[in-house]
Structures are given as structure tokens and as C-alpha cells.
Design an enzyme around this catalytic site. Structure first.
Site, PDB file in Angstrom:
ATOM      1  N   LYS A  22       0.871  -1.163   0.022  1.00  0.00           N
ATOM      2  CA  LYS A  22       0.222  -0.098  -0.140  1.00  0.00           C
ATOM      3  C   LYS A  22       0.982   1.217  -0.034  1.00  0.00           C
ATOM      4  O   LYS A  22       0.612   2.193  -0.833  1.00  0.00           O
ATOM      5  CB  LYS A  22      -0.898  -0.136   1.196  1.00  0.00           C
ATOM      6  N   ASN A  23       1.783   1.135   1.008  1.00  0.00           N
ATOM      7  CA  ASN A  23       2.688   2.628   0.924  1.00  0.00           C
ATOM      8  C   ASN A  23       3.631   2.742  -0.296  1.00  0.00           C
ATOM      9  O   ASN A  23       4.175   3.950  -0.095  1.00  0.00           O
ATOM     10  CB  ASN A  23       3.216   2.606   2.427  1.00  0.00           C
ATOM     11  N   CYS A 116      -4.147  12.690  13.655  1.00  0.00           N
ATOM     12  CA  CYS A 116      -5.004  11.623  13.552  1.00  0.00           C
ATOM     13  C   CYS A 116      -4.632  10.803  14.705  1.00  0.00           C
ATOM     14  O   CYS A 116      -3.883  11.221  15.551  1.00  0.00           O
ATOM     15  CB  CYS A 116      -4.572  10.788  12.215  1.00  0.00           C
ATOM     16  N   ARG A 121       0.418  14.599  12.784  1.00  0.00           N
ATOM     17  CA  ARG A 121       0.813  14.339  11.608  1.00  0.00           C
ATOM     18  C   ARG A 121       1.391  15.558  10.798  1.00  0.00           C
ATOM     19  O   ARG A 121       0.960  16.014  10.002  1.00  0.00           O
ATOM     20  CB  ARG A 121       0.266  13.675  10.845  1.00  0.00           C
ATOM     21  N   ASP A 124       6.083  19.755   8.093  1.00  0.00           N
ATOM     22  CA  ASP A 124       6.905  20.899   8.220  1.00  0.00           C
ATOM     23  C   ASP A 124       8.352  20.438   7.393  1.00  0.00           C
ATOM     24  O   ASP A 124       8.601  21.230   6.487  1.00  0.00           O
ATOM     25  CB  ASP A 124       7.558  21.245   9.878  1.00  0.00           C
ATOM     26  N   ASP A 307       5.003   0.508  12.032  1.00  0.00           N
ATOM     27  CA  ASP A 307       3.699  -0.185  11.427  1.00  0.00           C
ATOM     28  C   ASP A 307       3.522  -1.539  11.928  1.00  0.00           C
ATOM     29  O   ASP A 307       2.521  -2.117  11.472  1.00  0.00           O
ATOM     30  CB  ASP A 307       3.569   0.028   9.789  1.00  0.00           C
ATOM     31  N   ILE A 329       8.561   6.607  16.807  1.00  0.00           N
ATOM     32  CA  ILE A 329       8.281   7.378  15.440  1.00  0.00           C
ATOM     33  C   ILE A 329       6.848   8.168  15.643  1.00  0.00           C
ATOM     34  O   ILE A 329       6.759   9.461  15.349  1.00  0.00           O
ATOM     35  CB  ILE A 329       7.896   6.622  14.377  1.00  0.00           C
ATOM     36  N   ARG A 399      -8.356  -0.520   4.888  1.00  0.00           N
ATOM     37  CA  ARG A 399      -7.607   0.567   4.229  1.00  0.00           C
ATOM     38  C   ARG A 399      -6.290  -0.031   3.671  1.00  0.00           C
ATOM     39  O   ARG A 399      -5.600   0.037   2.852  1.00  0.00           O
ATOM     40  CB  ARG A 399      -7.259   1.690   4.903  1.00  0.00           C
TER      41      ARG A 399
HETATM   42  N1  EPU Z   1       7.409  14.062  10.759  1.00  0.00           N
HETATM   43  C1  EPU Z   1       7.720  15.484  11.103  1.00  0.00           C
HETATM   44  N2  EPU Z   1       7.647  16.551   9.999  1.00  0.00           N
HETATM   45  C2  EPU Z   1       6.974  15.965   8.884  1.00  0.00           C
HETATM   46  C3  EPU Z   1       6.561  14.661   8.749  1.00  0.00           C
HETATM   47  C4  EPU Z   1       7.025  13.758   9.458  1.00  0.00           C
HETATM   48  O1  EPU Z   1       8.195  15.708  12.228  1.00  0.00           O
HETATM   49  O2  EPU Z   1       7.019  16.985   7.912  1.00  0.00           O
HETATM   50  C5  EPU Z   1       7.343  13.188  11.682  1.00  0.00           C
HETATM   51  C6  EPU Z   1       6.099  12.155  12.130  1.00  0.00           C
HETATM   52  O3  EPU Z   1       5.464  12.968  12.932  1.00  0.00           O
HETATM   53  C7  EPU Z   1       6.968  10.947  12.595  1.00  0.00           C
HETATM   54  C8  EPU Z   1       8.051  10.761  11.725  1.00  0.00           C
HETATM   55  O4  EPU Z   1       8.567  12.159  11.172  1.00  0.00           O
HETATM   56  O5  EPU Z   1       7.093  11.091  13.879  1.00  0.00           O
HETATM   57  C9  EPU Z   1       7.942   9.909  10.583  1.00  0.00           C
HETATM   58  O6  EPU Z   1       6.758  10.179   9.860  1.00  0.00           O
HETATM   59  P1  EPU Z   1       6.814   9.877   8.293  1.00  0.00           P
HETATM   60  O7  EPU Z   1       6.668  11.333   7.531  1.00  0.00           O
HETATM   61  O8  EPU Z   1       7.978   9.062   7.830  1.00  0.00           O
HETATM   62  O9  EPU Z   1       5.489   9.327   7.922  1.00  0.00           O
HETATM   63  P2  EPU Z   1       4.594   9.286   6.845  1.00  0.00           P
HETATM   64  O10 EPU Z   1       5.463   9.423   5.517  1.00  0.00           O
HETATM   65  O11 EPU Z   1       3.467  10.234   6.842  1.00  0.00           O
HETATM   66  C10 EPU Z   1       4.419   6.825   6.333  1.00  0.00           C
HETATM   67  C11 EPU Z   1       3.556   5.652   6.176  1.00  0.00           C
HETATM   68  C12 EPU Z   1       3.071   5.311   7.570  1.00  0.00           C
HETATM   69  C13 EPU Z   1       4.237   5.090   8.268  1.00  0.00           C
HETATM   70  C14 EPU Z   1       5.346   6.282   8.462  1.00  0.00           C
HETATM   71  C15 EPU Z   1       6.545   5.675   8.908  1.00  0.00           C
HETATM   72  C16 EPU Z   1       2.660   6.057   3.907  1.00  0.00           C
HETATM   73  C17 EPU Z   1       1.472   6.338   3.213  1.00  0.00           C
HETATM   74  N3  EPU Z   1       2.557   6.016   5.337  1.00  0.00           N
HETATM   75  O12 EPU Z   1       3.913   7.833   6.731  1.00  0.00           O
HETATM   76  O13 EPU Z   1       1.983   4.004   7.386  1.00  0.00           O
HETATM   77  O14 EPU Z   1       3.752   4.626   9.627  1.00  0.00           O
HETATM   78  O15 EPU Z   1       5.665   6.215   7.206  1.00  0.00           O
HETATM   79  O16 EPU Z   1       7.261   4.571   8.559  1.00  0.00           O
HETATM   80  O17 EPU Z   1       3.631   5.527   3.440  1.00  0.00           O
HETATM   81  C18 EPU Z   1       0.420   2.847   7.986  1.00  0.00           C
HETATM   82  O18 EPU Z   1       0.609   2.331   6.805  1.00  0.00           O
HETATM   83  O19 EPU Z   1      -0.276   2.403   8.868  1.00  0.00           O
HETATM   84  C19 EPU Z   1       0.853   4.080   8.078  1.00  0.00           C
HETATM   85  C20 EPU Z   1       0.555   4.918   9.032  1.00  0.00           C
END
Ligand code: EPU
Length: 421
Positions: A22-23, A116, A121, A124, A307, A329, A399
Site C-alpha cells: 500500500k505505502n 490523526c 502528523r 514541516d 507499522d 516514531i 484501508r
Molecule cells: N514528521 C515530522 N515532520 C514532517 C513529516 C513527518 O516531524 O514533515 C515526523 C512524524 O510525525 C513521525 C516521523 O516524522 O514522527 C515519521 O513520519 P513519516 O513522515 O515518515 O510518516 P509518513 O510518511 O506520513 C509513512 C507511512 C506510515 C508509516 C510512516 C513511518 C505512507 C502512506 N504512510 O507515513 O504508514 O507509519 O511512514 O514509517 O507511506 C500505515 O501504513 O499504517 C502508516 C501510518
């Protein structure tokens, strides 16, 4: 609303085929917006998040059609660049259209995704990265308004409080493919899903060096073309079935997996005493002895994935001894604890760590799914528990887990879907 009913206590055995990740699919589908040509993406699972992403693409005026597990996207001169709140609020990952829209249309309006149940989430890092590429960005009316008329290569460090960011890396890398000059992303995420996206972008004609490392160097090109790609298997779905085998003292073979994407999980479970053998195209998992309790800390890849944290907790809940699970995380991703405790688990939350005292048995109960992975943890607990478990609100599960009851039934579980009254 549907619920999943499980009569627990059955040992799982047999073979399960793992679906596409999915991701990986979500950013790859978004990346098709970078070209005007037709792209074909294969191994797309039938999931609610995929339908949401296709709706978002169609909303931009793109033709997108799914036939079995293949999706054909035909952007052909699409002009729209707004991703509305109604769509982004149902799936936070839709923020990954920001980079492609900015690069291709030189403007984007994407609803701010917000927080969420797994915690805040923030975005920045996405904004910091796109600004480093010369984009002008402001937040107004709950939308990220991005102007990319002066988009050009730039250098950016994408590390945050919690390490690298998967989708920020995806967004900045996608924007950089069409930005004039060189972009360097330091502390890039190197989750397998990011690497798969990189491979797809390279097939589209992008010039990217440092694939699968924390330093990506992207040389912008004038134009990208369409491409065909088959998405990698879902390491989180695979991990969930591995844990189901362990928790039910089972013996299952997983087909279509890449064990190298699951090194942290395999390492921990092997240490705990689970037998795991790589076979061509798959892995066989066998419970052969009593498992030991474990300590894990979630970290960016190749560390233990956040995850898998909730599902791992369900296994530790029935593993004799004390396990500690620390979430680095998403420090608030622990909503499943109270539901697991309702089933007889003994789990205490101490800051961002869960202290799990293994119990002999869980007992079935009606429980409420709160997010995708927490739902999977409750299903695992239901498979082990004595009696009947009703996992309510399984739209969360839909999902991210393709045909979950079909796959579990084939492995010998007693599970079915019912309408919730
Ligand atoms: N973070 C920041 N600033 C940002 C972005 C992220 O501080 O601008 C922080 C987040 O709050 C978190 C960490 O950085 O503490 C990592 O977040 P990341 O940005 O890597 O998460 P994401 O890209 O929004 C993807 C997956 C998530 C998975 C995370 C971590 C997708 C669609 N989603 O989210 O998957 O938990 O990476 O590996 O790729 C799931 O599938 O259930 C799911 C939540």
C-alpha cells in the site's frame, strides 16, 4: 458498518500470498502526475486507500482505470491542481500529490492533512524541502498553497525530531525530478517503499543517484515519460501474517515476500525463538518452541517499523515474561493498549514505552478498531483469544489489508464479516 468476527484458538497453517505494498502504491500513483503519458502500475492491492487515490487522480482530470491488480493512468494534459479537504481528510497520504503537482503544474493546493489517532502528523519537513527548491508556500483556509514558478534544484536536510520522513522524501524527490539543476536530499528516508518509488521515477526518465541511501542526488530533467512498474510486496502485511503464525503457534508459508525488507522483524522473532526459513520467493514461519519476551524500539528503516508495533504487542501479550515496546516514531501510537487489556492482556503505558506482561490466555470480547495497524493487532489478539471477538469499525482494516478474512480462512482461522447493528 462492518465488523470482523473471530472465533479464536485455532492454529494457523498453510500458504498465504502477500499483496502489493500500500505505502509504495500511493506515492507511485501520485508520481504518474509528473508526466502526460500513460503509465501502468501492477500489483496494486484492492484496498480502500487505492480507491481514494484513484478518486484524487480523477479529480485532477486524469483518466485512471483499474483492471484486476493493474492500474492504467492517463494524465494527458490534465490541468487541475487542487486536492480538496474531503479527500485528503480520509487519507493523510494524499499529501504526496503535492510534490508532483508542484513540479508538473508549477502550482498546487492541497488540504493540510492535520493529525490523526496515531498522533500529530506535521508536514514541516515537506514544506521545508519544497521551499529549498524555490517553491513559495503558505497555509491558508486549511490548505497548503504552493507556487512553483521558480522551482529549481536545492540542498535540503530532511531530518526531524523523529528521524527521516517517508512522504517528505517522496514529495521533495518527486518535485526535484522536474526542477532545473541539482537537488541534494540529506537524511532521506530509505524505506523500501521510497526505494520502489525511486525505481519508478528512474523508469520515467528521472536522474537520481544514491538510491536506497540517506543522500539522494537528483538532476532535474525537462520532461518525464510514462512507465510500467510492478509494486513491491507489502512488508507490513507480510509481517502481520508472520506474527499471526507465531501467536497461534502455527506453521505458515508466505509467498511473494522480500525477506530482506523485514530484517528487523525477522531478527527479533528469531531471537525470540521462532523458526523462520527463507525459501525461493518466500519464507516459512514455524512455531517450534516457547517464545521468549522481547524488547523492541521502533525506528526508521532498517530499524523495527512503527507499522508493526501494535501487532507485535499482541504477540508479546501472550508471551510469557515481560516485554518492553518503545515507540520512537509516533510516541502516541498506543490506542490499542486499552482494547488489548479489555481482552485480558496486562499492558502498562509508561511515557512512550509499553510494559507488556505476558498472560496465559486472552479472552474474546467486542473491541473497537481505531486505526489500521491497531485493527490488525486486535485481529491477531482475536485469533489467539478464547471465544468470540468482534472487531468493530473494520473500515480501518480495509484501508490496508487486502482480502484479510479470505486469507485468514485459507490458513484455518474461523473468521467472518458481519454488519454491525
Ligand atoms: N514528521 C515530522 N515532520 C514532517 C513529516 C513527518 O516531524 O514533515 C515526523 C512524524 O510525525 C513521525 C516521523 O516524522 O514522527 C515519521 O513520519 P513519516 O513522515 O515518515 O510518516 P509518513 O510518511 O506520513 C509513512 C507511512 C506510515 C508509516 C510512516 C513511518 C505512507 C502512506 N504512510 O507515513 O504508514 O507509519 O511512514 O514509517 O507511506 C500505515 O501504513 O499504517 C502508516 C501510518
Amino acid at each position: 458498518m462492518d465488523k470482523l468476527v473471530i472465533e479464536g484458538g485455532r492454529r494457523l497453517s498453510g500458504t498465504v500470498t502477500i499483496s502489493g505494498a500500500k505505502n509504495a502504491c500511493l506515492p507511485i500513483l501520485a508520481a504518474t502526475l509528473l508526466s502526460d503519458d500513460r503509465s501502468v502500475i501492477r500489483n496494486i492491492p484492492a484496498l480502500r486507500d487505492m480507491s481514494t487515490m484513484l478518486k484524487i487522480l480523477k479529480n485532477f482530470g486524469v483518466r485512471a482505470q483499474q483492471e484486476g491488480s493493474a492500474v492504467t493512468v492517463e494524465p494527458h494534459g490534465y490541468k487541475k491542481y487542487i486536492a480538496p479537504y474531503e479527500q485528503v481528510s480520509t487519507m493523510r497520504a494524499s499529501v504526496c500529490v503535492l510534490g508532483p503537482l508542484l513540479a508538473k503544474q508549477r502550482r498546487a493546493e492541497v488540504s493540510f492533512p492535520g493529525g490523526c489517532v496515531i498522533g500529530p502528523r506535521p508536514i514541516d519537513l515537506h514544506i521545508k524541502g519544497l521551499k529549498a527548491l524555490g517553491a513559495k508556500i503558505r497555509v491558508e483556509r486549511g490548505y497548503i498553497l504552493a507556487d512553483g514558478r521558480n522551482l529549481k534544484g536545492g540542498n535540503v536536510y530532511l531530518g526531524g525530531h523523529f528521524g527521516s520522513s517517508v512522504l517528505a522524501t517522496a514529495n521533495v524527490m518527486m518535485a526535484a525530478t522536474l526542477a532545473k539543476g541539482e537537488t541534494v536530499i540529506e537524511n532521506a528516508a530509505c524505506e523500501p517503499e521510497v526505494v520502489d518509488l525511486t525505481h519508478f521515477l528512474i523508469k520515467m526518465g528521472a536522474r537520481i543517484k544514491g538510491v536506497a541511501t540517506h543522500r539522494l542526488v537528483i538532476e532535474g530533467v525537462k520532461k518525464l515519460h510514462g512507465a510500467e512498474h510492478s509494486v513491491i510486496p507489502d512488508r507490513i502485511e507480510a509481517g502481520t501474517y508472520i506474527l499471526a503464525a507465531a501467536a497461534t503457534k502455527g506453521d505458515i508459508t508466505l509467498k511473494d515476500v522480500i525477506p530482506d525488507h523485514m530484517v528487523a522483524l525477522i531478527d527479533k522473532l528469531t531471537e525470540a525463538g521462532l523458526e523462520m526459513k527463507k525459501i525461493p520467493g518466500g519464507i516459512r514461519v514455524r512455531y517450534v518452541r516457547k517464545l521468549r519476551p522481547m524488547d523492541i524500539t521502533t525506528l526508521p528503516y532498517p530499524g523495527f517499523p512503527t507499522d508493526m508495533q501494535a501487532q507485535f504487542m499482541s504477540l508479546m501479550a501472550v508471551t510469557d515474561g515481560i516485554s518492553v515496546i518503545t515507540e520512537k516514531i509516533y510516541p502516541e501510537r498506543f490506542i490499542h493498549i486499552s482494547e488489548l487489556n479489555r481482552m485480558g492482556a496486562d499492558i502498562l503505558l509508561e511515557g512512550a514505552s509499553a510494559i507488556v506482561k505476558g498472560v496465559k490466555n486472552l479472552s474474546g470480547a467486542p473491541v473497537m478498531a481505531s486505526d489500521l495497524r491497531a485493527s490488525a493487532a486486535l485481529v491477531l489478539a482475536g485469533l489467539v483469544a478464547k471465544g468470540r471477538t468482534d472487531v468493530q469499525r473494520i473500515y480501518h482494516l480495509d484501508r490496508g489489508y487486502e482480502k484479510i478474512e479470505e486469507k485468514l480462512l485459507k490458513l484455518g482461522a474461523k473468521v467472518w464479516r458481519e454488519k454491525d447493528k
